[in-house]
Design a protein around this motif. Structure first.
Motif, PDB file in Angstrom:
ATOM      1  N   GLN B 141       0.833  -1.194   0.000  1.00 20.67           N
ATOM      2  CA  GLN B 141       0.000   0.000   0.000  1.00 20.67           C
ATOM      3  C   GLN B 141       0.865   1.240   0.000  1.00 20.67           C
ATOM      4  OE1 GLN B 141      -3.498  -0.135   2.459  1.00 20.67           O
ATOM      5  NE2 GLN B 141      -3.164   1.923   3.172  1.00 20.67           N
ATOM      6  N   SER B 142       0.664   2.108  -0.971  1.00 21.12           N
ATOM      7  CA  SER B 142       1.336   3.405  -0.974  1.00 21.12           C
ATOM      8  C   SER B 142       0.257   4.454  -1.224  1.00 21.12           C
ATOM      9  CB  SER B 142       2.401   3.447  -2.066  1.00 21.12           C
ATOM     10  OG  SER B 142       1.771   3.446  -3.332  1.00 21.12           O
ATOM     11  N   SER B 143       0.649   5.704  -1.338  1.00 15.08           N
ATOM     12  CA  SER B 143      -0.373   6.741  -1.497  1.00 15.08           C
ATOM     13  C   SER B 143      -1.118   6.605  -2.827  1.00 15.08           C
ATOM     14  CB  SER B 143       0.264   8.124  -1.395  1.00 15.08           C
ATOM     15  OG  SER B 143       1.305   8.221  -2.341  1.00 15.08           O
ATOM     16  N   GLY B 144      -0.462   6.013  -3.811  1.00 14.96           N
ATOM     17  CA  GLY B 144      -1.112   5.937  -5.121  1.00 14.96           C
ATOM     18  C   GLY B 144      -1.574   4.551  -5.520  1.00 14.96           C
ATOM     19  N   LEU B 145      -1.208   3.522  -4.748  1.00  9.54           N
ATOM     20  CA  LEU B 145      -1.495   2.154  -5.188  1.00  9.54           C
ATOM     21  C   LEU B 145      -1.739   1.230  -3.999  1.00  9.54           C
ATOM     22  CD1 LEU B 145      -1.412   0.122  -7.646  1.00  9.54           C
ATOM     23  CD2 LEU B 145       0.986  -0.235  -7.067  1.00  9.54           C
ATOM     24  N   ARG B 146      -2.726   0.355  -4.147  1.00 13.20           N
ATOM     25  CA  ARG B 146      -3.010  -0.680  -3.149  1.00 13.20           C
ATOM     26  C   ARG B 146      -3.125  -1.990  -3.908  1.00 13.20           C
ATOM     27  NH1 ARG B 146      -7.906  -1.332  -0.551  1.00 13.20           N
ATOM     28  NH2 ARG B 146      -8.853   0.236  -1.898  1.00 13.20           N
ATOM     29  N   THR B 147      -2.264  -2.949  -3.605  1.00 15.38           N
ATOM     30  CA  THR B 147      -2.349  -4.233  -4.296  1.00 15.38           C
ATOM     31  C   THR B 147      -2.350  -5.369  -3.275  1.00 15.38           C
ATOM     32  OG1 THR B 147       0.032  -4.429  -4.483  1.00 15.38           O
ATOM     33  CG2 THR B 147      -1.099  -3.464  -6.353  1.00 15.38           C
ATOM     34  N   LYS B 148      -2.937  -6.471  -3.684  1.00 10.65           N
ATOM     35  CA  LYS B 148      -3.017  -7.625  -2.783  1.00 10.65           C
ATOM     36  C   LYS B 148      -2.952  -8.887  -3.625  1.00 10.65           C
ATOM     37  CE  LYS B 148      -7.065  -8.463  -0.817  1.00 10.65           C
ATOM     38  NZ  LYS B 148      -8.205  -8.341   0.095  1.00 10.65           N
ATOM     39  N   PHE B 149      -2.270  -9.881  -3.079  1.00 12.17           N
ATOM     40  CA  PHE B 149      -2.240 -11.183  -3.733  1.00 12.17           C
ATOM     41  C   PHE B 149      -2.408 -12.234  -2.654  1.00 12.17           C
ATOM     42  CE2 PHE B 149       0.105 -15.017  -4.888  1.00 12.17           C
ATOM     43  CZ  PHE B 149      -0.575 -15.355  -6.050  1.00 12.17           C
ATOM     44  N   PHE B 150      -3.215 -13.235  -2.903  1.00  9.87           N
ATOM     45  CA  PHE B 150      -3.376 -14.293  -1.897  1.00  9.87           C
ATOM     46  C   PHE B 150      -3.523 -15.655  -2.549  1.00  9.87           C
ATOM     47  CE2 PHE B 150      -7.884 -14.658  -2.675  1.00  9.87           C
ATOM     48  CZ  PHE B 150      -8.326 -13.373  -2.922  1.00  9.87           C
ATOM     49  N   LEU B 151      -3.183 -16.667  -1.766  1.00  8.46           N
ATOM     50  CA  LEU B 151      -3.175 -18.038  -2.271  1.00  8.46           C
ATOM     51  C   LEU B 151      -3.385 -18.989  -1.084  1.00  8.46           C
ATOM     52  CD1 LEU B 151      -2.372 -19.914  -4.754  1.00  8.46           C
ATOM     53  CD2 LEU B 151      -0.067 -19.889  -3.809  1.00  8.46           C
ATOM     54  N   ALA B 178      -6.921 -18.558  -5.411  1.00  9.87           N
ATOM     55  CA  ALA B 178      -5.808 -17.652  -5.730  1.00  9.87           C
ATOM     56  C   ALA B 178      -6.438 -16.372  -6.242  1.00  9.87           C
ATOM     57  CB  ALA B 178      -4.898 -18.251  -6.793  1.00  9.87           C
ATOM     58  N   GLY B 179      -6.028 -15.264  -5.701  1.00  7.35           N
ATOM     59  CA  GLY B 179      -6.659 -14.016  -6.111  1.00  7.35           C
ATOM     60  C   GLY B 179      -5.704 -12.850  -6.047  1.00  7.35           C
ATOM     61  N   ALA B 180      -6.076 -11.794  -6.739  1.00  6.22           N
ATOM     62  CA  ALA B 180      -5.258 -10.585  -6.740  1.00  6.22           C
ATOM     63  C   ALA B 180      -6.154  -9.382  -6.985  1.00  6.22           C
ATOM     64  CB  ALA B 180      -4.192 -10.673  -7.827  1.00  6.22           C
ATOM     65  N   SER B 181      -5.754  -8.256  -6.435  1.00  2.00           N
ATOM     66  CA  SER B 181      -6.486  -7.018  -6.714  1.00  2.00           C
ATOM     67  C   SER B 181      -5.505  -5.862  -6.732  1.00  2.00           C
ATOM     68  CB  SER B 181      -7.577  -6.772  -5.666  1.00  2.00           C
ATOM     69  OG  SER B 181      -6.992  -6.522  -4.411  1.00  2.00           O
ATOM     70  N   ALA B 182      -5.858  -4.824  -7.456  1.00  2.29           N
ATOM     71  CA  ALA B 182      -5.034  -3.615  -7.507  1.00  2.29           C
ATOM     72  C   ALA B 182      -5.968  -2.413  -7.544  1.00  2.29           C
ATOM     73  CB  ALA B 182      -4.150  -3.629  -8.746  1.00  2.29           C
ATOM     74  N   HIS B 183      -5.652  -1.424  -6.756  1.00  2.00           N
ATOM     75  CA  HIS B 183      -6.457  -0.200  -6.754  1.00  2.00           C
ATOM     76  C   HIS B 183      -5.521   0.986  -6.923  1.00  2.00           C
ATOM     77  CE1 HIS B 183      -9.227  -2.973  -4.727  1.00  2.00           C
ATOM     78  NE2 HIS B 183     -10.153  -2.257  -5.332  1.00  2.00           N
ATOM     79  N   VAL B 184      -5.833   1.790  -7.891  1.00  2.00           N
ATOM     80  CA  VAL B 184      -5.011   2.968  -8.142  1.00  2.00           C
ATOM     81  C   VAL B 184      -5.758   4.178  -7.607  1.00  2.00           C
ATOM     82  CG1 VAL B 184      -3.970   4.399  -9.929  1.00  2.00           C
ATOM     83  CG2 VAL B 184      -4.017   1.921 -10.190  1.00  2.00           C
ATOM     84  N   ASN B 185      -5.056   4.970  -6.817  1.00  2.00           N
ATOM     85  CA  ASN B 185      -5.627   6.227  -6.353  1.00  2.00           C
ATOM     86  C   ASN B 185      -5.292   7.277  -7.397  1.00  2.00           C
ATOM     87  OD1 ASN B 185      -6.320   8.569  -5.087  1.00  2.00           O
ATOM     88  ND2 ASN B 185      -5.485   7.968  -3.103  1.00  2.00           N
TER      89      ASN B 185
END
Lengths: 161, 488
Positions: B141-151, B178-185
């Protein structure tokens, strides 16, 4: 049956406790660490709430009013929102609607809530000392909420802890 | 006897000496939940009551940015010592580490994508549900991006501490995820991004997969869209197949979308929501329902609905109104549900909450429901609370008693902030003689320091119970129950 009563009897021996530490995502971005909050050397009130919980909103409104008054309470407030996905889109509008200025930690899976209050009933708040000791818990709506907090903190300061 | 000694040790063993502080940074906590129930089905006159003793404990440790906890449980059949029991079940274990913008979780975690349409692994103690991902997840997680990956695989409770637990949804199989997500601020309070989930169901003891799901979705949110408007949009597409030995059968593509537009300007709150779930068949989800928690909630697989809700505060009082309109594709009927409610103070400090509505599924279940709660302060820190909830099914304007009719009454006296007593009464007019129509009970709760105790004796009528949007059919209950929570 005797076993159960014995267990209950033993479990009534209360022990002063430390608050479970947590880190969480903040509404509006960023992270909050409870441990870092203690660096301010102030008592901390952790309020659990949901957008649909009217008595919780009453308490937060009263706290907001108290912090806007000339005699601002000498403790920090962290709120932990436990709205699930069904109502989570109401959180931001509710905060704006009531003008809450306290940090809002998002706990949609109620992991933080479960650490503090397994029954997970609302309203629920915990008052912590500046060293992270649990001073008092508040279950259900209480009219004299703020005065109880201030009394607990005064007693703590008076004890020299 | 040995089992009780063992139970005693595992219940309270970890507690002694846990409240220690190792230096300034380490901390150990433990919590216990104990439930004893001795009950029988009130409609079965021949049945003997059976006793269950259920317990779960969580022990956690926190050191700097490292957090770990384990949760174990056990379930004893007190009246039937020869019956199956689990002296010790390790339910959950978790290790969390945060380092700068990274968060790593090993073991069990509650994962979710979007608003829970694509995936929601959640806990609901009322039904003994606690589904987690047993594996690993990593988040940046940063100010411009939130990403997650799980398995990992889904881990459900083996010994839930609940009166009416849901059956284990992964009994006899493993469900791998198995999943992943990305959110851009993107600035200006806009956040958007895609997510993906792959799931495989594998029958135990085999190497083949009998079901597979692939979900692709995206979310978009914008706060303060225009003059206090907030917008949230989400859409998912689900591809899945069912396989028997050697033959894979592709199922119809599912879609699940949800959107909400909120406008807040004191004293008004207005929200428009819409959902459209089409052939969306995935068990491990908890999508927005847009519904009140009343019985016969519409399905979440093949349904469309929109709801407009408006709230207006008037000093210390408020008025809420909502109207839902939609179409249930399973029942092939439209849905209409209007609700009107108010919270207001009365004379002598009386606090009231009233809510009622009418829901119609033409040709199926039409319901009138109403609820009233009122609270009167009596002495210092004491109050009396009265609550009544009634629902009545109406079909073809026939007002005679029908299957889902329920009438409940509760009277609570709050003696202090730590003690209250409650009298309850339930009337189910459509029950037969054997099942009984009148159910009375007495309950109470007591809280001191970190101990919280609840007791209950009497009967409940069972039927459809809903908690946090999840509805289940529960059995009638007759007996007594004692429940304690303790945090060390």
């Amino acid at each position: 049956m005797r076993i159960i009563f014995a267990l209950l009897l033993i479990s009534t021996v209360a022990v002063a406790g430390k608050a479970p530490l947590f880190n969480g995502d903040l509404l509006g971005g960023g992270r909050l660490s409870l441990k870092k909050t203690f660096e301010k050397q102030k008592g901390v009130l952790v309020c659990f709430w949901a957008s649909w919980c009217t008595p919780c909103l009453e308490e937060l409104k009263n706290l907001t009013d108290a912090f806007k008054s000339s005699q601002k309470p000498d403790f920090d407030v962290i709120t932990v929102n436990v709205d699930t996905p069904d109502t989570s889109s109401d959180v931001n509008p509710t905060v704006r609607f009531y003008g809450f200025s306290f940090p809002v930690v998002l706990d949609p899976k109620q992991d933080i809530f479960a650490k503090y209050h397994q029954e997970r009933t609302l309203p629920f708040s915990v008052l912590l000392s500046q060293t992270g000791d649990i001073l008092q818990t508040f279950t259900g709506h209480q009219d004299d909420f703020i005065s109880q907090i201030q009394n607990a903190l005064s007693a703590l300061n008076g004890s020299g802890l | 006897m040995i089992r009780y000694v063992f139970l005693f040790l595992i219940l309270y063993g970890p507690a002694w000496g846990t409240e220690t502080e190792m230096g300034n940074f380490a901390q150990v906590t433990a919590s216990n939940h104990l439930l004893f129930s001795n009950s029988k089905d009130p409609s079965d006159k021949e049945a003997q009551p059976s006793g269950h003793l259920m317990h779960e404990a969580t022990v956690g440790a926190h050191y700097g940015t490292l957090h770990t906890d384990i949760q174990f449980a056990n379930r004893f059949f007190v009246s039937n010592p020869e019956g199956p029991d689990n002296p010790f079940v390790l339910e959950k274990k978790r290790l969390e580490l945060e380092w700068k913008n990274w968060e790593l979780k090993l073991g069990d975690s509650h994962e979710q994508l979007g608003k829970g349409i694509a995936l929601s692994l959640y806990r609901d103690p009322a039904f003994g549900i606690d589904n987690t991902l047993e594996g690993a997840s990593i988040k940046f997680q940063s100010s411009g991006l939130r990403t997650k990956f799980f398995l990992g695989r889904i881990n459900a409770l083996h010994a839930p501490v609940a009166i009416n637990p849901q059956s284990n949804p992964v009994e006899g199989r493993n469900v791998w995820l198995a999943g992943a997500s990305a959110h851009v601020n993107a600035g200006a309070q806009i956040e958007a991004g895609p997510h993906y989930l792959a799931a495989l169901s594998q029958p135990s003891g085999t190497t083949r997969y009998d079901k597979s799901w692939h979900t692709v979705g995206a979310t978009f949110s914008k706060s303060e869209l225009w003059q206090n408007f907030d917008l949230y949009l989400e859409s998912n597409v689900l591809f899945w197949q069912h396989s028997t030995i050697g033959v894979a059968e592709m199922q119809p593509v599912g879609t699940g979308s949800y959107g909400s537009l909120s406008w807040v300007s004191a004293p008004w709150k207005v929200k428009l929501e819409s959902k459209n779930y089409r052939q969306y068949t995935f068990e491990f989800q908890k999508p927005p329902t847009l519904e009140e928690e009343i019985v016969l909630s519409s399905n979440t697989i093949d349904v469309f609905a929109s709801r407009l809700s408006i709230e207006r505060t008037l000093g210390r009082a408020s008025v809420q109104a909502s109207y839902l309109q939609g179409y249930d594709r399973f029942l092939d009927t439209s849905i209409h549900h209007g609700v009107l409610g108010s919270k207001f103070a009365g004379p002598l400090g009386l606090q009231n909450e009233v809510r009622g509505g009418y829901r119609t599924l033409p040709g199926h279940n039409n319901l009138i429901h109403a609820a009233l709660k009122t609270k009167l302060k009596t002495f210092k820190a004491q109050s009396i609370e009265f609550g009544v909830r009634s629902q009545h099914q109406v079909e073809n304007l026939d007002l005679s008693p029908a299957t889902e009719d329920r009438h409940r009454l509760e009277l609570t006296y709050v003696f202090s902030k730590s003690l209250n007593l409650q009298l309850g009464y339930e009337y189910i007019p459509t029950n037969g003689e054997a099942a009984g129509r009148h159910f009375a009970n007495l309950g109470g709760s007591y809280q001191i320091a970190k101990l919280s105790t609840r007791a209950f004796v009497g009967q409940t009528g069972g039927g459809t119970e809903c908690s946090a949007g999840v509805c289940r059919r529960v059995q009638p209950y007759s007996g007594f129950m004692l429940e304690t929570y303790y945090t060390f």
